[in-house]
Design a protein around this motif. Structure first.
Motif, PDB file in Angstrom:
ATOM      1  N   SER A 170      -8.831  13.545   0.064  1.00 56.33           N
ATOM      2  CA  SER A 170      -8.314  12.295   0.624  1.00 56.33           C
ATOM      3  C   SER A 170      -9.494  11.406   0.995  1.00 56.33           C
ATOM      4  O   SER A 170     -10.603  11.888   1.217  1.00 56.33           O
ATOM      5  CB  SER A 170      -7.443  12.563   1.851  1.00 56.33           C
ATOM      6  OG  SER A 170      -8.220  13.124   2.891  1.00 56.33           O
TER       7      SER A 170
ATOM      8  N   ASN B  29     -10.669   8.236   3.507  1.00 55.65           N
ATOM      9  CA  ASN B  29     -10.481   7.285   4.599  1.00 55.65           C
ATOM     10  C   ASN B  29     -11.327   6.067   4.270  1.00 55.65           C
ATOM     11  O   ASN B  29     -12.537   6.053   4.494  1.00 55.65           O
ATOM     12  CB  ASN B  29     -10.883   7.901   5.932  1.00 55.65           C
ATOM     13  CG  ASN B  29      -9.928   8.964   6.399  1.00 55.65           C
ATOM     14  OD1 ASN B  29      -8.733   8.842   6.177  1.00 55.65           O
ATOM     15  ND2 ASN B  29     -10.440  10.007   7.020  1.00 55.65           N
TER      16      ASN B  29
ATOM     17  N   ILE C 156      -7.871   2.783   6.082  1.00 58.12           N
ATOM     18  CA  ILE C 156      -6.622   3.268   5.480  1.00 58.12           C
ATOM     19  C   ILE C 156      -6.880   4.663   4.929  1.00 58.12           C
ATOM     20  O   ILE C 156      -7.995   4.986   4.506  1.00 58.12           O
ATOM     21  CB  ILE C 156      -6.121   2.317   4.372  1.00 58.12           C
ATOM     22  CG1 ILE C 156      -7.169   2.186   3.253  1.00 58.12           C
ATOM     23  CG2 ILE C 156      -5.761   0.962   4.940  1.00 58.12           C
ATOM     24  CD1 ILE C 156      -6.691   1.378   2.066  1.00 58.12           C
ATOM     25  N   SER C 157      -5.841   5.493   4.938  1.00 56.98           N
ATOM     26  CA  SER C 157      -5.945   6.864   4.446  1.00 56.98           C
ATOM     27  C   SER C 157      -5.232   6.957   3.104  1.00 56.98           C
ATOM     28  O   SER C 157      -4.049   6.591   2.991  1.00 56.98           O
ATOM     29  CB  SER C 157      -5.329   7.824   5.457  1.00 56.98           C
ATOM     30  OG  SER C 157      -5.416   9.147   4.985  1.00 56.98           O
ATOM     31  N   LEU C 158      -5.940   7.472   2.102  1.00 57.92           N
ATOM     32  CA  LEU C 158      -5.410   7.582   0.745  1.00 57.92           C
ATOM     33  C   LEU C 158      -5.526   9.037   0.320  1.00 57.92           C
ATOM     34  O   LEU C 158      -6.621   9.602   0.282  1.00 57.92           O
ATOM     35  CB  LEU C 158      -6.211   6.680  -0.217  1.00 57.92           C
ATOM     36  CG  LEU C 158      -5.772   6.676  -1.680  1.00 57.92           C
ATOM     37  CD1 LEU C 158      -4.334   6.209  -1.814  1.00 57.92           C
ATOM     38  CD2 LEU C 158      -6.703   5.792  -2.509  1.00 57.92           C
ATOM     39  N   ASP C 159      -4.377   9.677  -0.017  1.00 57.36           N
ATOM     40  CA  ASP C 159      -4.343  11.080  -0.439  1.00 57.36           C
ATOM     41  C   ASP C 159      -4.366  11.173  -1.956  1.00 57.36           C
ATOM     42  O   ASP C 159      -3.692  10.399  -2.661  1.00 57.36           O
ATOM     43  CB  ASP C 159      -3.083  11.770   0.087  1.00 57.36           C
ATOM     44  CG  ASP C 159      -3.087  11.844   1.601  1.00 57.36           C
ATOM     45  OD1 ASP C 159      -4.187  11.925   2.173  1.00 57.36           O
ATOM     46  OD2 ASP C 159      -1.994  11.804   2.199  1.00 57.36           O
TER      47      ASP C 159
ATOM     48  N   PHE D  45       0.847  -1.189   0.000  1.00 59.36           N
ATOM     49  CA  PHE D  45       0.000   0.000   0.000  1.00 59.36           C
ATOM     50  C   PHE D  45       0.886   1.244   0.000  1.00 59.36           C
ATOM     51  O   PHE D  45       1.758   1.389   0.860  1.00 59.36           O
ATOM     52  CB  PHE D  45      -0.911   0.001   1.233  1.00 59.36           C
ATOM     53  CG  PHE D  45      -1.763   1.232   1.356  1.00 59.36           C
ATOM     54  CD1 PHE D  45      -2.624   1.592   0.330  1.00 59.36           C
ATOM     55  CD2 PHE D  45      -1.695   2.032   2.489  1.00 59.36           C
ATOM     56  CE1 PHE D  45      -3.408   2.733   0.439  1.00 59.36           C
ATOM     57  CE2 PHE D  45      -2.468   3.160   2.607  1.00 59.36           C
ATOM     58  CZ  PHE D  45      -3.326   3.502   1.570  1.00 59.36           C
ATOM     59  N   SER D  46       0.706   2.166  -1.021  1.00 65.31           N
ATOM     60  CA  SER D  46       1.538   3.364  -1.146  1.00 65.31           C
ATOM     61  C   SER D  46       0.943   4.565  -0.404  1.00 65.31           C
ATOM     62  O   SER D  46       1.680   5.416   0.073  1.00 65.31           O
ATOM     63  CB  SER D  46       1.719   3.741  -2.624  1.00 65.31           C
ATOM     64  OG  SER D  46       0.453   4.056  -3.213  1.00 65.31           O
ATOM     65  N   GLY D  47      -0.372   4.728  -0.349  1.00 62.38           N
ATOM     66  CA  GLY D  47      -1.010   5.828   0.361  1.00 62.38           C
ATOM     67  C   GLY D  47      -1.290   7.053  -0.476  1.00 62.38           C
ATOM     68  O   GLY D  47      -1.875   8.015   0.027  1.00 62.38           O
ATOM     69  N   LYS D  48      -0.880   7.115  -1.784  1.00 66.72           N
ATOM     70  CA  LYS D  48      -1.138   8.276  -2.635  1.00 66.72           C
ATOM     71  C   LYS D  48      -1.532   7.815  -4.015  1.00 66.72           C
ATOM     72  O   LYS D  48      -1.106   6.762  -4.488  1.00 66.72           O
ATOM     73  CB  LYS D  48       0.099   9.174  -2.728  1.00 66.72           C
ATOM     74  CG  LYS D  48       0.488   9.853  -1.435  1.00 66.72           C
ATOM     75  CD  LYS D  48       1.682  10.753  -1.639  1.00 66.72           C
ATOM     76  CE  LYS D  48       2.081  11.448  -0.328  1.00 66.72           C
ATOM     77  NZ  LYS D  48       3.264  12.338  -0.517  1.00 66.72           N
TER      78      LYS D  48
ATOM     79  N   ALA E  75      -3.699  -0.968  -3.687  1.00 65.75           N
ATOM     80  CA  ALA E  75      -3.158  -1.772  -2.586  1.00 65.75           C
ATOM     81  C   ALA E  75      -3.421  -3.236  -2.824  1.00 65.75           C
ATOM     82  O   ALA E  75      -4.354  -3.605  -3.562  1.00 65.75           O
ATOM     83  CB  ALA E  75      -3.763  -1.337  -1.252  1.00 65.75           C
TER      84      ALA E  75
END
Length: 1591
Positions: free
Chosen positions: A420, A422, A441-444, A355-358, A370
């Motif tokens: 973003s 959540n 998970i938080s994704l920007d 999972f990268s998050g962006k 992800a």
């Protein structure tokens, strides 16, 4: 006059007076005694006896001796007929009421004869008749008897009472039926009878729980009377039945996730016994340790609840032993099997593998975000997992092989909407109920430049004061850009345009960074009032984006201009003067200063002030209107030439001003003005008809204005009526213009825009229904509630991923005994599975299991399976057989799975064990042979042959052992009673129970059994004495202890507790109380020796089992001196004359004492220092007589206290107070408070006025003290005193008979006599002096000058008169006196107040200043003459003064003295003002009407620009045309298909929410309502209002 026992005195009042006289003489002893016997209940008037015959007396002697009866009792049962000499019944005689149980019953009386006094005693005996039946105190007697009560037990019954005596009283009792009970009768020492009930056969509650008996009490009368009472015997239960469960085995199930307190099941046992014996308590017996803390049973209800946490994986089933026990130790047993139901109690576990998050906002759908792994430790359906997203988002979950999932984008992203996410991942299994776990998970979202800056307002407004300094800031613009970073960086600049021929940049500038607008130059409000500029905001993206905003800047005015005077016009050439006639009155309008200010607002508000003036006291200037008016009357002394300087000032800050000079000429003729103003312009125009023309113009303008208003109102009413006709379904002609199509370039009608207007009901407003495209053949549901979005149809693309297949290659099984040591080999997996050591190493073989991985270990280098830690079969499986556990061997590359099962064999490593070291059993001694008592069972964790096999019991003298086997093979022991128990012989026993298993070697377990024998109620209470004797004084207080009874019961516990009861039938029950617990007998009521000398109490002792016994208590009453002597008034007169002689009889007193002997000897006395004494005449009779002279005026009343005392120990006494009043005789004359009375009265009083009040007192009382007041008539000024003054004979108030005048009579002096009402009368006199006071009731009278209405009299003052010249003198007088006659003079009015004055005290009129030629010849003075009274009175006199040197000059002035002249010089001004007002209103009305018409014309041109003709159009006839309201059955819609098209109808048979409309589905969008602009000047009642809707 009597005491509390005066009833007897009132009844005998006729003979008491005579009796009191004869008792003054010596009386003879009683000369005879007779006795009569009569039955009770005789009617009044019946014959009792012939007294005259029996006493040997003649009837005449009875009459002459005034024979009468003397009876001590308050009730008079008999009376004497003196004419016949018979004694007859006067009122009904009730023997029971008179004597109670006393026998024989009699009462005595005396016959008293006078002249000479003879005394005869008569005794009348009352014989009893049978007029009462025996009565029980209760209607029902309730007895509770245990079924185990032995035969012969005695039960004491309540006795009946019969008020009769002798043979007529209670004689016997009878009882029916006599199947189980017999009756036994007893007699007490006083002859009263009571009954006892004896048990003669055994009671059985199970056969008959209640017995109803009738007890009858019979007296000895003829015929006999009887009374009955119902005896209700309730048979109490004995504990002879053990509890029995409703089922031998209960089964229940409970989910493993059940919360604490969950009700699992309810068991029930019944006991055939009743009441306390039938109470059943529930409990567990011999519970295993792991179940003891999990379950709880309610001892009272049998509810079994969960108290711990269950785990299906640990234990799948529990077996519980149940026991039901009654209070006496009898028990019943059962078993409960609880199955634990497996539930889905393990949630899935989510692991983020990658999972990268962006992610960038322009990423295409399908981009992987992800990689997720999901696991669930449950198996089967509960272990099947689904992974989803909790909320709607542009992402989706896709499955991948090996329980992996990928998170990918599913729609375009927009960072400006959502920057973003959540994301909540929800993993749920297939269990029921399904369990889930969440992971957030938080994704920007990274930004791109796709949004232009936006201003907070499309239009801004700012204000700036004129004359501002350059560079001042006006306002701050703010634009926002939803982008981020450089893309959101905003720069501002002004779009260059021209303002008045100059670039806008020469006026304003804007800061590029913060948007602050500055003024470049200074502004002038009078030149430019507002500016309109455009500002652009541009971001820093690539390419850049921007937006515009409009700024309106208003210049605000400052006070930078001074006022300008328009009138009067200032000119240096000539002098312009305003002429003021000398006759001008106060407030005369001289002129008006008119000025203006070019500023606006309050800066232009002007105020006017008079700065300078030749005579400031003559003129004033209006502050707001600038009008110059006179302040006072213009006089001849005022100068002709007046110069005024007026300042005009505005309201600014700071204020500015201008000045103007106004010349005013005070003159009556123009030549006089010219003489003063030599440079005055001689231009003069005359218009004699000015007033006429002004009136004519005002009438014409008013007529035009009113006509205009009438026409406008008529048009409005007409249009309103037209609109009403339309709304009532009439069909008006509506102008129609051909359609103006959306495409105006000649290419044809386009399908992109349609405008629809819909009418729902007959006269409803139009509402919009909006569509998304031109009409086609698609269908759309139309909802009239608002606007809907038609979603586009999307097709989800299905894809299939290849999954690798997982195969179970092999399965092996091993068997091992429990308790193997760690490291012991279980098996060779390499050999059994056929795998090489190399394959095990390369595949990284490992053990995968939830429960077996901690028990075994796998050595991959050898391929063998070993014991990791000690294996305990009982710990792993409990009672489950066979016992095993499973696990898997996992190999990778490729993936292989091998299943392994290990079975655990049991060994005999546990002995049978009982749950407790000792078992306590409570057994009643009345328990029957064969009764069973559950002992429970032992527990052996082993299984098979190694488990529990049997029980044994020692010793077996009273009990034997019985084993019970359950359906599951388990057993428990029961103890059976073989011989009866006897608590008195042996209260406790000790036994030993042994449990044995079948192992080798054999193991055993023991438990000690303690048997406690409970007592049964087989002994009745026994009193220590059968008869108790006690003594009590008759004056004993309540609560005093008399004696204590005691009974013992050999039983123990509740059966040995004795309760004491008192027989409530005897009369002693209201006198004594018995403590039910300790047997103490105490005084409850009042004990009187004279009434009852001995009491017999029947006391019963009863235990808790209803066994009872009785005894007798004899209480002897000891006599004491407890009766107070009683005083009775035989004769009493409460008054005595004050001149009565000594030894006058006042009262005759009779005294009595109920005690006898020394306690009954009485002495009688009165207090000392009293003019009275007591004389003893006969025994117990005393006479109260006077003992000295009496004087009522000294002591008017005596309170004589008569005290009587007996000779008891201690002696008792009583007293009685007699109030003797002394009667008055007239021996005192009235006495006045004063010898001389003085009073003051004002003159002019009203007739009847109260002047004063005289008061005299007379020491006598009543009529002798009644005082009357009389006037001694004399002559005053030749008039009788009675015509002037009167006196109230009763109150002594002196009144004036008429109004007095001080000027005639100034004082009065006379005498008043006070006379009492005695015989003969006595009197005295007092003198009264009255002074008359003066009042101010006369006004002053003017003597000079004499007032005459015929001619005018004037005093002549020469013009050469100097200051202080005496003109004349006003002479006045006042007939009042004192300060009421003090006079003062004041000048009220004068033609010229500055010329004359009047002397305050002497009334002289003198000149104040020098007389001049300008003074008017005719002067009129009004003088007020006022006295000094309260209130003051006054008179006025007019004095005419002529200022002249000759008499002819005086006559010439006074010829027109009374002529008044009025002028109205303002007519012209008011006419001009009215004409201007009406003209202004008329012109304003015309301007407004024309403006409205022009505005409407322009509005119509904006919407209808075509030159096509207007075609009449009639709207459709709607569904409801009768005006009854909106219908629900049909709606009518009118639809405009193009911009200006003719309306066409689209009708639906159902409401719009269910209608179907044909539209084109080629495009999708959100339907928005187009705003409808409304003009505030439009007609609200217009019949045509069209709104267009753009789509």
């Amino acid at each position: 006059m009597g005491d509390n026992k005066g009833v007897h005195l009132r009844r005998c009042v006729k003979w008491q007076a005579g009796f009191s006289i004869f008792l003054l003489f010596v009386l003879n002893s009683a000369s005879g005694q007779i006795r009569y016997s009569v039955p009770e209940e005789m009617r009044p008037g019946l014959f009792v006896g012939d007294v005259a015959k029996d006493l040997g007396l003649d009837v005449k002697r009875l009459v002459s001796g005034r024979a009468r009866l003397v009876i001590d009792d308050s009730r008079q049962y008999v009376e004497l007929n003196r004419n016949k000499g018979h004694l007859v019944v006067k009122e009904r005689i009730d023997r029971e009421q008179l004597c109670g149980q006393k026998s024989p019953c009699s009462f005595g009386l005396e016959i008293l004869l006078e002249n000479p006094l003879e005394f005869f005693s008569i005794t009348i005996e009352i014989q009893d008749i049978n007029d009462h039946a025996p009565v029980f105190s209760k209607r029902e007697i309730i007895l509770e008897i245990s079924e185990s009560t032995p035969i012969g037990t005695i039960f004491l019954l309540d006795a009946a009472t019969d008020p009769d005596v002798g043979l007529h009283s209670l004689q016997s009792y009878s009882l029916k039926p006599t199947d189980n009970f017999a009756l036994k009768q007893h007699s007490r020492s006083d002859g009263s009878k009571y009954a006892e009930m004896v048990l003669q056969s055994v009671l059985d509650r199970e056969k008959q729980s209640e017995h109803s008996l009738i007890l009858t009490a019979i007296d000895g009368g003829d015929p006999p009377r009887s009374g009955t009472v119902k005896i209700l015997v309730t048979v109490l239960d004995a504990n002879d039945n053990a509890p029995i469960f409703t089922e031998t085995m209960y089964k229940a199930s409970v989910a493993e996730n059940a919360v604490k307190g969950t009700l699992i099941t309810k068991v029930s046992a019944s006991d055939a016994d009743q009441g306390f014996n039938g109470n059943v308590t529930y409990s567990f017996t011999h519970m295993v340790e792991d179940a003891a803390h999990l379950f709880q049973i309610s001892a009272a209800t049998g509810d079994i609840t969960l108290t711990g946490n269950l785990d299906y994986e640990a234990v799948q089933q529990y077996e519980l032993n149940l026991q039901a026990k009654d209070p006496w130790g009898l028990t019943g047993a059962s078993k409960l099997v609880i199955d634990v139901v497996d539930v889905n109690d393990n949630s899935p576990i989510i692991t983020m593998t990658s999972f990268s998050g962006k992610i960038q906002e322009d990423s295409p759908p399908g981009t992987i975000v992800a990689l997720i792994s999901v696991q669930d430790v449950d198996s089967g359906k509960n272990g099947q997992v689904r992974l989803n997203l909790e909320q709607n988002s542009p992402f989706t979950i896709k499955p991948s092989p090996r329980k992996y999932y990928t998170l990918v984008t599913d729609a375009p992203l927009d960072r400006e909407k959502v920057s973003s996410f959540n994301l909540t991942l929800v993993a749920s299994d297939e269990g029921s109920p399904s369990l889930f776990s969440k992971k957030t998970i938080s994704l920007d979202i990274t930004d791109i430049n796709d949004n232009a800056p936006a201003f907070s307002q499309r239009e801004y407004k700012a204000y700036i004061l004129e004359n501002n300094s350059p560079g001042v800031s006006l306002l701050t613009l703010q634009a926002t850009d939803p982008d981020a970073g450089q893309n959101a960086r905003i720069a501002y600049y002004i779009i260059d345009t021209d303002v008045n021929g100059s670039p806008v940049s020469t006026y304003f500038s804007v800061n590029a960074d913060n948007g602050i607008i500055h003024a470049v130059r200074s502004f002038d409000y009078e030149q430019m009032k507002e500016f309109k500029i455009h500002v652009r905001a541009q971001d820093g993206g690539s390419p850049p984006l921007g937006s515009n905003a409009t700024v309106l800047i208003n210049v605000q005015d400052q006070n930078d201009n001074a006022p300008q005077v328009l009138y009067p016009v200032q000119s240096g050439v000539s002098v312009v003067a305003e002429i003021v006639p000398r006759s001008a009155d106060v407030g005369y309008l001289v002129t008006k200063v008119v000025a203006v200010d070019v500023d606006s607002g309050q800066n232009a508000w002007l105020s006017y002030k008079l700065q300078k003036a030749t005579d400031r006291a003559l003129f004033e200037v209006g502050l707001q209107n600038g009008e110059i008016r006179t302040v006072r009357q213009v006089t001849d002394k005022d100068a002709v030439k007046q110069r005024l300087t007026v300042v005009v000032e505005d309201n600014g800050q700071p204020s500015r001003s201008a000045t103007v000079n106004v010349n005013v000429a005070v003159a009556d003729s123009f030549p006089e003005v010219l003489s003063e103003f030599t440079d005055f312009t001689h231009d003069k125009e005359y218009n004699d008809n000015l007033t006429f023309y002004l009136v004519l113009a005002l009438a014409a303008v008013s007529f035009l204005f009113i006509t205009c208003l009438v026409v406008i109102i008529s048009v409005k009413i007409y249009r309103w009526r037209q609109s009403r006709l339309y709304y009532q379904s009439s069909l008006p002609v509506i102008p129609y213009y051909p359609p103006r199509y959306a495409d105006t370039v000649g290419t044809g009608t386009l399908q992109h825009v349609h405008n629809y207007e819909i009418y729902r009901t007959t006269d409803s407003r139009k509402s919009d229904v909006k569509y998304f495209g031109p009409v086609s053949q698609s269908l759309m549901s139309v909802d009239v509630s608002g606007t809907e979005t038609i979603p586009k149809e999307t097709q989800a693309s299905d894809f299939t991923d290849a999954h690798s297949t997982l195969v179970i290659e092999a399965q092996v099984r091993y068997s091992v005994p429990e308790e193997m040591v760690s490291g012991s080999m279980i098996g060779d997996l390499s050999r059994d599975l056929g795998l090489s050591i190399g394959r095990l190493r390369s595949g990284r073989a490992r053990v995968a299991s939830e429960d077996g991985s901690e028990l075994v270990q796998f050595q991959s280098d050898k391929g063998i399976l070993l014991v990791k830690k000690r294996i305990d079969r009982e710990e792993i499986c409990g009672q489950t057989s066979p016992c095993s556990f499973s696990f898997e061997i996992v190999l990778e590359n490729p993936m292989e799975l091998f299943s392994v099962t290990v079975e655990i064999l049991d060994i005999n490593d546990n002995s049978p064990a009982f749950p407790s070291k000792e078992i306590t059993v409570d057994i009643s001694e009345s328990a029957m042979v064969g009764a069973q008592f559950i002992l429970g069972s032992a527990v052996d964790p082993d299984v098979g042959i190694n488990t529990l096999q049997g029980y044994s019991l020692k010793p077996t003298t009273h009990f034997s052992l019985k084993e019970q086997t359950h359906s599951d093979g388990s057993t428990h022991a029961e103890m059976v009673l073989d011989r009866p128990l006897d608590r008195e012989h042996q209260a406790e026993m000790k036994l030993t129970l042994t449990a044995t298993d079948g192992g080798s070697p054999q193991r055993t377990g023991t438990v000690s059994i303690r048997v406690i024998i409970q007592d049964a109620n087989d002994n009745a209470p026994i009193f220590t004495h059968s008869v108790y004797k006690a003594f009590v004084s008759e004056n004993s207080p309540k609560g005093a202890l008399v004696t204590t009874v005691s009974a013992n019961d050999k039983d123990e516990g509740a059966f040995g507790h004795v309760t004491y009861y008192l027989d409530q039938i005897s009369q002693a029950s209201s006198v004594f109380s018995l403590n039910p617990d300790n047997g103490e007998i105490r005084v409850l009521g009042n004990i009187d020796y004279e009434k009852v000398k001995q009491y017999q109490l029947n006391v019963m002792a009863k235990d808790k089992g209803s066994l009872s016994n009785s005894c007798k208590v004899i209480v002897e009453v000891t006599d004491v001196n407890d009766n107070v002597p009683v005083i009775s008034l035989t004769s009493f007169s409460n008054t005595i004359a004050e001149d009565s002689p000594t030894d006058t009889t006042v009262a005759i007193i009779s005294v009595k004492d109920a005690d006898s002997g020394k306690n009954g000897l009485i002495s009688c006395s009165i207090g000392p220092s009293l003019p009275f004494k007591m004389k003893s005449t006969l025994a117990n009779y005393y006479t109260l007589v006077s003992d000295g002279p009496l004087d009522r005026e000294t002591v008017s009343e005596y309170n004589i206290t008569i005290t009587v005392a007996d000779q008891g120990s201690p002696p008792l006494s009583n007293n009685k107070t007699l109030v003797v009043r002394i009667n008055d005789v007239n021996d005192n004359e009235p006495v006045f408070d004063k010898s001389v009375y003085s009073a003051v009265m004002a003159e002019n009083n009203s007739p009847g006025h109260s002047i004063t009040c005289v008061h005299a007192r007379d020491a006598d009382s009543n009529q002798n003290a009644r005082v009357a007041y009389l006037l001694e008539d004399v002559q005053i000024n030749g008039e009788s005193l009675s015509s002037l003054i009167s006196v109230n004979a009763e109150t002594g108030v002196v009144y004036a008979m008429r109004s007095f005048d001080y000027e005639k009579i100034k004082s009065l002096e006379f005498s008043v006599k006070a006379q009492d009402g005695g015989a003969p009368t006595l009197s005295t006199s007092a003198q009264i002096k009255i002074q008359i006071q003066d009042q101010n009731d006369n006004a002053p009278q003017v003597l000079y000058p004499v007032q005459s209405g015929v001619s005018v009299v004037a005093e002549i003052v020469p013009r050469s008169a100097d200051v202080g010249y005496l003109v004349t003198k006003v002479v006045a007088v006042d007939v009042d006196s004192g300060q009421n006659a003090w006079l003062s003079y004041k000048l009220q009015k004068a033609t010229d107040r500055a010329l004359f004055e009047v002397g305050l005290q002497n009334g002289e009129i003198r000149t104040v200043r020098q007389v001049t030629d300008k003074d008017a010849v005719k002067q009129r003075l009004t003088v007020v003459v006022e006295d000094n009274g309260q209130p003051s009175r006054s008179a006025t006199v007019s004095v005419n003064v002529a200022v002249a040197d000759s008499f002819p000059e005086v006559l010439s002035e006074f010829t027109d003295f009374t002529h008044d002249k009025e002028y109205n010089d303002n007519l012209t001004f008011y006419l001009v003002l009215a004409l201007a007002g009406v003209s202004f209103l008329f012109i304003t009305c015309l301007v407004v009407i024309i403006s409205v018409k022009i505005y409407r014309w322009r509005q119509s041109r904006m919407y209808f620009q075509s030159n096509l003709p207007v075609i009449p159009y009639y709207p459709p006839r709607y569904a409801d045309t009768v005006g009854t309201g909106t219908l629900q059955h049909a709606y009518n819609y009118e639809v405009y298909s193009t911009t200006d098209s003719r309306r066409s109808d689209c009708k639906f048979a159902r409401p719009a929410s269910q209608g179907v409309l044909i539209v084109d589905a080629g495009s999708t969008g959100t339907v928005q309502r187009a705003p409808i602009e409304k003009n505030i000047l439009d007609e609200p009642d217009s019949s045509l209002q069209v709104g267009n809707t753009d789509i």
